[in-house]
Design a protein around this motif. Sequence first.
Motif, PDB file in Angstrom:
ATOM      1  N   GLN A 138      25.848  51.640  26.913  1.00 54.84           N
ATOM      2  CA  GLN A 138      24.954  52.362  25.667  1.00 54.84           C
ATOM      3  C   GLN A 138      24.277  50.987  25.130  1.00 54.84           C
ATOM      4  OE1 GLN A 138      28.549  53.874  23.660  1.00 54.84           O
ATOM      5  NE2 GLN A 138      28.201  56.047  24.642  1.00 54.84           N
ATOM      6  N   LEU A 139      24.968  49.995  24.590  1.00 53.92           N
ATOM      7  CA  LEU A 139      24.172  48.758  23.987  1.00 53.92           C
ATOM      8  C   LEU A 139      23.300  48.243  24.871  1.00 53.92           C
ATOM      9  CD1 LEU A 139      27.181  46.964  22.358  1.00 53.92           C
ATOM     10  CD2 LEU A 139      25.502  48.491  21.219  1.00 53.92           C
ATOM     11  N   ASN A 140      23.245  48.102  26.104  1.00 48.83           N
ATOM     12  CA  ASN A 140      22.017  47.474  26.779  1.00 48.83           C
ATOM     13  C   ASN A 140      21.008  48.488  27.039  1.00 48.83           C
ATOM     14  OD1 ASN A 140      23.451  45.110  27.525  1.00 48.83           O
ATOM     15  ND2 ASN A 140      24.433  45.846  29.240  1.00 48.83           N
ATOM     16  N   ASN A 141      21.242  49.807  26.904  1.00 46.93           N
ATOM     17  CA  ASN A 141      20.333  50.866  27.056  1.00 46.93           C
ATOM     18  C   ASN A 141      19.589  50.773  28.316  1.00 46.93           C
ATOM     19  OD1 ASN A 141      18.936  52.893  25.669  1.00 46.93           O
ATOM     20  ND2 ASN A 141      17.447  51.579  24.770  1.00 46.93           N
ATOM     21  N   THR A 142      20.284  50.826  29.069  1.00 50.32           N
ATOM     22  CA  THR A 142      19.745  50.613  30.646  1.00 50.32           C
ATOM     23  C   THR A 142      19.979  52.052  31.416  1.00 50.32           C
ATOM     24  OG1 THR A 142      21.866  49.982  31.571  1.00 50.32           O
ATOM     25  CG2 THR A 142      20.289  48.124  30.944  1.00 50.32           C
ATOM     26  N   TRP A 143      18.976  52.247  32.375  1.00 48.25           N
ATOM     27  CA  TRP A 143      19.234  53.654  32.862  1.00 48.25           C
ATOM     28  C   TRP A 143      19.777  53.292  34.173  1.00 48.25           C
ATOM     29  CZ3 TRP A 143      19.152  58.379  31.909  1.00 48.25           C
ATOM     30  CH2 TRP A 143      18.726  59.320  32.696  1.00 48.25           C
ATOM     31  N   PRO A 144      21.296  53.673  34.361  1.00 47.43           N
ATOM     32  CA  PRO A 144      21.910  53.475  35.520  1.00 47.43           C
ATOM     33  C   PRO A 144      21.528  54.051  36.885  1.00 47.43           C
ATOM     34  CG  PRO A 144      23.244  55.112  34.026  1.00 47.43           C
ATOM     35  CD  PRO A 144      21.760  54.561  33.530  1.00 47.43           C
ATOM     36  N   ASP A 145      21.517  53.539  37.754  1.00 52.82           N
ATOM     37  CA  ASP A 145      21.354  53.969  39.213  1.00 52.82           C
ATOM     38  C   ASP A 145      22.330  55.126  39.714  1.00 52.82           C
ATOM     39  OD1 ASP A 145      19.111  52.148  39.322  1.00 52.82           O
ATOM     40  OD2 ASP A 145      20.278  50.720  40.660  1.00 52.82           O
ATOM     41  N   ALA A 196      27.180  56.976  38.335  1.00 51.49           N
ATOM     42  CA  ALA A 196      26.273  57.749  37.867  1.00 51.49           C
ATOM     43  C   ALA A 196      25.622  58.969  38.582  1.00 51.49           C
ATOM     44  CB  ALA A 196      24.852  56.942  37.317  1.00 51.49           C
ATOM     45  N   THR A 197      25.826  60.283  37.925  1.00 53.52           N
ATOM     46  CA  THR A 197      25.186  61.318  38.634  1.00 53.52           C
ATOM     47  C   THR A 197      24.423  62.023  37.802  1.00 53.52           C
ATOM     48  OG1 THR A 197      27.186  62.698  37.635  1.00 53.52           O
ATOM     49  CG2 THR A 197      27.443  61.552  39.714  1.00 53.52           C
ATOM     50  N   ALA A 198      23.229  62.795  38.580  1.00 50.42           N
ATOM     51  CA  ALA A 198      22.259  63.484  37.745  1.00 50.42           C
ATOM     52  C   ALA A 198      22.823  64.674  37.105  1.00 50.42           C
ATOM     53  CB  ALA A 198      21.154  63.734  38.696  1.00 50.42           C
ATOM     54  N   THR A 199      22.138  65.005  35.902  1.00 49.98           N
ATOM     55  CA  THR A 199      22.620  66.336  35.390  1.00 49.98           C
ATOM     56  C   THR A 199      21.425  67.270  35.357  1.00 49.98           C
ATOM     57  OG1 THR A 199      21.867  65.510  33.286  1.00 49.98           O
ATOM     58  CG2 THR A 199      24.233  64.807  33.628  1.00 49.98           C
ATOM     59  N   GLU A 200      21.759  68.420  34.832  1.00 51.01           N
ATOM     60  CA  GLU A 200      20.764  69.445  34.756  1.00 51.01           C
ATOM     61  C   GLU A 200      19.442  69.111  33.934  1.00 51.01           C
ATOM     62  OE1 GLU A 200      22.689  73.315  33.880  1.00 51.01           O
ATOM     63  OE2 GLU A 200      23.813  73.208  35.648  1.00 51.01           O
ATOM     64  N   VAL A 201      19.933  68.267  32.919  1.00 53.51           N
ATOM     65  CA  VAL A 201      18.815  67.701  32.009  1.00 53.51           C
ATOM     66  C   VAL A 201      18.480  66.492  32.530  1.00 53.51           C
ATOM     67  CG1 VAL A 201      18.303  66.800  29.580  1.00 53.51           C
ATOM     68  CG2 VAL A 201      20.224  68.667  29.998  1.00 53.51           C
ATOM     69  N   ALA A 202      16.970  66.495  32.856  1.00 55.39           N
ATOM     70  CA  ALA A 202      16.154  65.261  33.556  1.00 55.39           C
ATOM     71  C   ALA A 202      16.482  63.978  32.966  1.00 55.39           C
ATOM     72  CB  ALA A 202      14.651  65.654  33.800  1.00 55.39           C
ATOM     73  N   ASP A 203      16.541  64.066  31.595  1.00 51.02           N
ATOM     74  CA  ASP A 203      16.583  62.565  30.932  1.00 51.02           C
ATOM     75  C   ASP A 203      17.877  62.109  30.418  1.00 51.02           C
ATOM     76  OD1 ASP A 203      13.851  62.290  31.020  1.00 51.02           O
ATOM     77  OD2 ASP A 203      13.571  63.006  28.904  1.00 51.02           O
ATOM     78  N   MET A 204      18.934  62.777  31.246  1.00 49.89           N
ATOM     79  CA  MET A 204      20.309  62.592  31.187  1.00 49.89           C
ATOM     80  C   MET A 204      21.014  62.179  32.492  1.00 49.89           C
ATOM     81  SD  MET A 204      21.879  64.731  27.856  1.00 49.89           S
ATOM     82  CE  MET A 204      23.067  63.497  27.759  1.00 49.89           C
ATOM     83  N   ARG A 205      22.056  61.088  32.242  1.00 45.49           N
ATOM     84  CA  ARG A 205      22.830  60.934  33.282  1.00 45.49           C
ATOM     85  C   ARG A 205      24.288  61.050  32.961  1.00 45.49           C
ATOM     86  NH1 ARG A 205      19.565  56.948  37.250  1.00 45.49           N
ATOM     87  NH2 ARG A 205      18.129  58.486  37.848  1.00 45.49           N
ATOM     88  N   ARG A 206      25.147  61.435  33.964  1.00 45.07           N
ATOM     89  CA  ARG A 206      26.646  61.382  33.608  1.00 45.07           C
ATOM     90  C   ARG A 206      26.949  60.207  34.412  1.00 45.07           C
ATOM     91  NH1 ARG A 206      31.644  65.679  34.522  1.00 45.07           N
ATOM     92  NH2 ARG A 206      33.157  64.187  34.669  1.00 45.07           N
ATOM     93  N   VAL A 207      28.005  59.137  33.541  1.00 49.23           N
ATOM     94  CA  VAL A 207      28.445  57.987  34.209  1.00 49.23           C
ATOM     95  C   VAL A 207      30.213  58.165  33.982  1.00 49.23           C
ATOM     96  CG1 VAL A 207      28.590  55.520  34.063  1.00 49.23           C
ATOM     97  CG2 VAL A 207      26.537  56.813  33.486  1.00 49.23           C
ATOM     98  N   ASP A 208      30.640  58.372  35.150  1.00 48.15           N
ATOM     99  CA  ASP A 208      32.037  58.179  35.282  1.00 48.15           C
ATOM    100  C   ASP A 208      32.736  56.806  35.481  1.00 48.15           C
ATOM    101  OD1 ASP A 208      32.487  61.374  34.998  1.00 48.15           O
ATOM    102  OD2 ASP A 208      31.651  61.251  37.057  1.00 48.15           O
ATOM    103  N   ILE A 209      33.602  56.193  34.621  1.00 49.16           N
ATOM    104  CA  ILE A 209      33.970  54.920  34.735  1.00 49.16           C
ATOM    105  C   ILE A 209      35.603  55.221  35.162  1.00 49.16           C
ATOM    106  CG2 ILE A 209      34.444  52.928  33.588  1.00 49.16           C
ATOM    107  CD1 ILE A 209      32.026  53.893  31.588  1.00 49.16           C
ATOM    108  N   ARG A 246      21.311  58.882  27.715  1.00 49.40           N
ATOM    109  CA  ARG A 246      19.842  59.102  27.752  1.00 49.40           C
ATOM    110  C   ARG A 246      19.025  58.443  28.223  1.00 49.40           C
ATOM    111  NH1 ARG A 246      16.991  59.982  21.967  1.00 49.40           N
ATOM    112  NH2 ARG A 246      17.814  57.921  22.157  1.00 49.40           N
ATOM    113  N   LYS A 247      17.852  58.776  28.805  1.00 46.72           N
ATOM    114  CA  LYS A 247      17.059  57.712  29.385  1.00 46.72           C
ATOM    115  C   LYS A 247      16.268  57.254  28.318  1.00 46.72           C
ATOM    116  CE  LYS A 247      13.133  57.622  33.061  1.00 46.72           C
ATOM    117  NZ  LYS A 247      12.658  58.498  33.894  1.00 46.72           N
ATOM    118  N   PRO A 248      16.293  55.841  28.213  1.00 44.02           N
ATOM    119  CA  PRO A 248      15.392  55.113  27.224  1.00 44.02           C
ATOM    120  C   PRO A 248      14.059  55.157  27.205  1.00 44.02           C
ATOM    121  CG  PRO A 248      16.652  53.394  28.915  1.00 44.02           C
ATOM    122  CD  PRO A 248      16.613  55.035  29.398  1.00 44.02           C
TER     123      PRO A 248
END
Length: 125
Positions: free
Chosen positions: A63-70, A91-104, A123-125
């Motif tokens: 969140q702090l790095n504000n990066t868009w994960p692959d 990271a997985t794509a979601t139904e919202v184009a500008d959002m990604r879900r990241v499971d850790i 959210r996409k930066p």
Amino acid sequence: MRHNLHRCAHGFTLIEVLVALAVLAIALAAVVRTMGQSIDLAADLRERTLALWVAQERAVSLQLNNTWPDLSATTGTAEMGGREWEWKQQATATEVADMRRVDIEVRTPRSPDLRARLSIFLRKP
């Protein structure tokens, strides 16, 4: 003539002592078993808490790095509580184009057992 018909018994018989010792041994075994389970539970809870902190630290870093994960899996290690931890993020794509879900997921090294799992949405930066 006085006949002493009443005989005073003092103390316990051998059978009574053995029965009392058996009851005491069973009760003490139950107490020791319960204490052992409590110690195991406390150690497991501590390990899960540390693993969750590792996952939260990774999430905050993303969140702090504000990066868009692959959309690929990423792995790494972290130290927390004087121990080494392995983390994996997917990271997985979601139904919202500008959002990604990241499971850790966090594990101890060389262990298949999952100790913590955390999901966040970025959210996409």
